[in-house]
Design an enzyme around this catalytic site. Sequence first.
Site, PDB file in Angstrom:
ATOM      1  N   ARG A 154       0.855  -1.204   0.000  1.00 46.71           N
ATOM      2  CA  ARG A 154       0.000   0.000   0.000  1.00 46.71           C
ATOM      3  C   ARG A 154       0.884   1.245   0.000  1.00 46.71           C
ATOM      4  NH1 ARG A 154      -3.631  -0.561   5.048  1.00 46.71           N
ATOM      5  NH2 ARG A 154      -5.006  -1.932   3.879  1.00 46.71           N
ATOM      6  N   ARG A 180      -1.887   6.263   9.837  1.00 44.49           N
ATOM      7  CA  ARG A 180      -1.933   5.788   8.447  1.00 44.49           C
ATOM      8  C   ARG A 180      -2.035   6.946   7.440  1.00 44.49           C
ATOM      9  NH1 ARG A 180      -3.953   0.310   8.336  1.00 44.49           N
ATOM     10  NH2 ARG A 180      -3.115  -0.731  10.168  1.00 44.49           N
ATOM     11  N   LYS A 206      -3.615   0.611  15.132  1.00 41.75           N
ATOM     12  CA  LYS A 206      -3.645   1.517  13.991  1.00 41.75           C
ATOM     13  C   LYS A 206      -4.316   2.840  14.371  1.00 41.75           C
ATOM     14  CE  LYS A 206      -6.065  -1.221  11.227  1.00 41.75           C
ATOM     15  NZ  LYS A 206      -7.073  -1.772  10.280  1.00 41.75           N
ATOM     16  N   LYS A 241      -5.963   6.544  12.517  1.00 41.70           N
ATOM     17  CA  LYS A 241      -6.360   7.121  11.223  1.00 41.70           C
ATOM     18  C   LYS A 241      -6.747   8.592  11.358  1.00 41.70           C
ATOM     19  CE  LYS A 241      -7.817   2.729   9.338  1.00 41.70           C
ATOM     20  NZ  LYS A 241      -8.908   1.923   8.767  1.00 41.70           N
ATOM     21  N   CYS A 285     -15.556  -3.556   0.107  1.00 40.17           N
ATOM     22  CA  CYS A 285     -14.134  -3.757   0.408  1.00 40.17           C
ATOM     23  C   CYS A 285     -13.570  -4.814  -0.537  1.00 40.17           C
ATOM     24  CB  CYS A 285     -13.968  -4.203   1.853  1.00 40.17           C
ATOM     25  SG  CYS A 285     -14.582  -5.872   2.138  1.00 40.17           S
ATOM     26  N   CYS A 290      -7.915 -11.110   0.643  1.00 37.52           N
ATOM     27  CA  CYS A 290      -7.954 -10.750   2.062  1.00 37.52           C
ATOM     28  C   CYS A 290      -8.019 -11.996   2.948  1.00 37.52           C
ATOM     29  CB  CYS A 290      -9.159  -9.851   2.357  1.00 37.52           C
ATOM     30  SG  CYS A 290      -9.192  -9.427   4.110  1.00 37.52           S
ATOM     31  N   CYS A 326     -16.344  -8.757   6.168  1.00 35.57           N
ATOM     32  CA  CYS A 326     -16.277  -9.289   7.533  1.00 35.57           C
ATOM     33  C   CYS A 326     -16.494  -8.127   8.504  1.00 35.57           C
ATOM     34  CB  CYS A 326     -14.933  -9.985   7.786  1.00 35.57           C
ATOM     35  SG  CYS A 326     -13.581  -8.861   8.176  1.00 35.57           S
ATOM     36  N   CYS A 364     -14.039  -2.726   6.602  1.00 33.00           N
ATOM     37  CA  CYS A 364     -13.281  -1.879   5.671  1.00 33.00           C
ATOM     38  C   CYS A 364     -14.168  -1.192   4.633  1.00 33.00           C
ATOM     39  CB  CYS A 364     -12.228  -2.704   4.941  1.00 33.00           C
ATOM     40  SG  CYS A 364     -11.128  -3.589   6.046  1.00 33.00           S
TER      41      CYS A 364
END
Length: 564
Positions: free
Chosen positions: A74, A144, A206, A208, A426, A432, A471, A475
């Site tokens: 990414r 991120r 994480k 954001k 997503c 994934c 899931c 995302c």
Amino acid sequence: MKDNKLSDNERLKEESNLLRGTITDDLKDSMTGGFKGDNFQLIRFHGMYQQDDRDIRQERLSQKLEPLHTVMLRVRLPGGIITPSQWLGIDEFAREHTLYGSIRITNRQTVQFHGVLKQDIKPVHQLLNRLGLDSRATAGDVNRNVLCTANPVESSLHLEAYEWAKKISEHLLPRTNAYAEVWLDKEKIVLEENEPILGNTYLPRKFKTAVVIPPQNDVDLHANDLNFIAIGENGILKGFNVLVGGGLAMTQGDTSTYPRLASEFGFIPLEYTLKIAEAVVSVQRDWGNRTNRRNAKTKYTLERVGVEVFKAEVEARAGVKFSDPEPYRFTERGDRIGWVRGIDKDWHLTLFIPSGRLIDRPGLPYKAGVAEIAKIHTGDFRLTANQNLIVAGVSDDNKQRIESIALAYGLINESLTEQEKNSMACVSFPTCPLAMAEAERILPDFVSSLEKSLVRHGIGNESLVFRITGCPNGCGRAMLAEMGLVGRAPDRYSLYIGGNKEGTRIPRLYRDNFETSDIKEIIDHLIASWSSQRLEDEGFGDFVIRTGIVSPVIDSARDFHLQD
Ligand code: SRM
Ligand code: SF4
């Protein structure tokens, strides 16, 4: 007694020698296509995830073969801006050196390569470096890729807001030299190194950040830990309203996890932006939960200590008090597909890219089309948080040529529907590893079924914000949709309804774990009710709340998991 043992990720960060680990040794090991031990996690801090193709996993297993390990990489692109020459560089890499030959625009305004083999990892980092790009801090327990409202070169605030997104991204980057040493063969720095902002064991989870320019909420600010809402005066940016603690993930069966809207802290003048960003990050660094990763994000820290306590600590560390939030209003989240003329008199063409997947399929050579545009384009490209691409800054002279290419390569599609524009999914299968049900690959099927329902019930001119996430990690941002599907198992989804068009309300569970065919039927009934009972101009999400089909989620920590 509560278990206060630090999570294993804390140990591996501590022992990683500021993110170096033994990645360099692993790269030389040609016996496996994967990464071993801690390196499996550590490469994430360098913007990569180890994956394998789940469509062929069983087949390889039955042949007693190791899964076909590759990495997904990414890129870091604050505000989603990339130049045409950078684009041509990544386009060539995707074509020549990845298993899938695709570039995937993500809903955080950047691109992912899927299917990079071990021997191509170092070369791709070196290519990015030559292009003036990198993949630092696009994954792992750090701040991120920083988002910025993509659309308006129509607004004079955009350029300033974008510059702030870039500054915040740079300010919060890890300071370790590990990326340069491991991937770019730079010499090891012998000086004492440390991480003054992130800390030597980085963040608990994480993190954001987004910069958003009302009335657009295209970045879906409530998915972010830290948000700066641009407030202008006479067309000049004067500061930001700050919102903290948004996030959309939950873990199946664990009611201590839930999606949460960000809390309003107040307004700060422009000059305090970096201080506030640093203070919010450092409070989360010091107060976030390092024993249980499921409850480690900023949203849970806020709930545990209280919003006012967290805010007061941020004020103390930044040396500034928040004033009352300035008024603002969001009216939309979608991208304006097609041409718009900016206040700078240049033209901007937003191209709809289905699920952000740029790949050359027979009759639909989208990736080649964008590359052709890049060859003659003199402005830049902007990736949107809706997985689309803006050809920005087109002069009158170039407009016709760019339009001709876009038409020739199917990038302008006259039959594109409003429902397609308002739908998102997503990545999910096959790459994934966490996917429970299809998302990107099944989106067209669900959208077409939804459109048939709209037409059947006489409201074919309507659309709603519809999203699928493979899931409960969320995302696809289904937890900010008017109607969202969350994958539970192959061919099974849970249906959430009651978000709003502006993205400021979390939807509620309506049906749990149903087969696809049943879900489509349930949706059809809901659309029938919306059509027959709605008030004039009432959106689907508002309708299901007003009529009590579901009750609103008001305080997710307390009421998200309550059954209606
Ligand atoms: Fe995500 C993990 C893809 C946006 C919440 N996400 C993943 C991984 C890397 C799976 C993994 O950990 O191995 C997925 C890779 C799939 C693949 O093959 O590409 C993945 N996430 C994506 C992308 C590509 C979805 C897309 O279709 O665009 C988005 C990449 C964004 C980027 O460029 O950085 C993406 N992920 C999101 C969002 C939406 C957002 O940020 O606006 C969320 C919900 C917001 C939030 O964070 O609360 C999101 N992803 C997660 C989570 C759950 C985090 C949590 O709080 O528990 C995971 C799993 C994890 O971190 O443990 C995850
Ligand atoms: Fe994978 Fe789940 Fe994220 Fe979809 S929501 S990309 S299935 S982790």
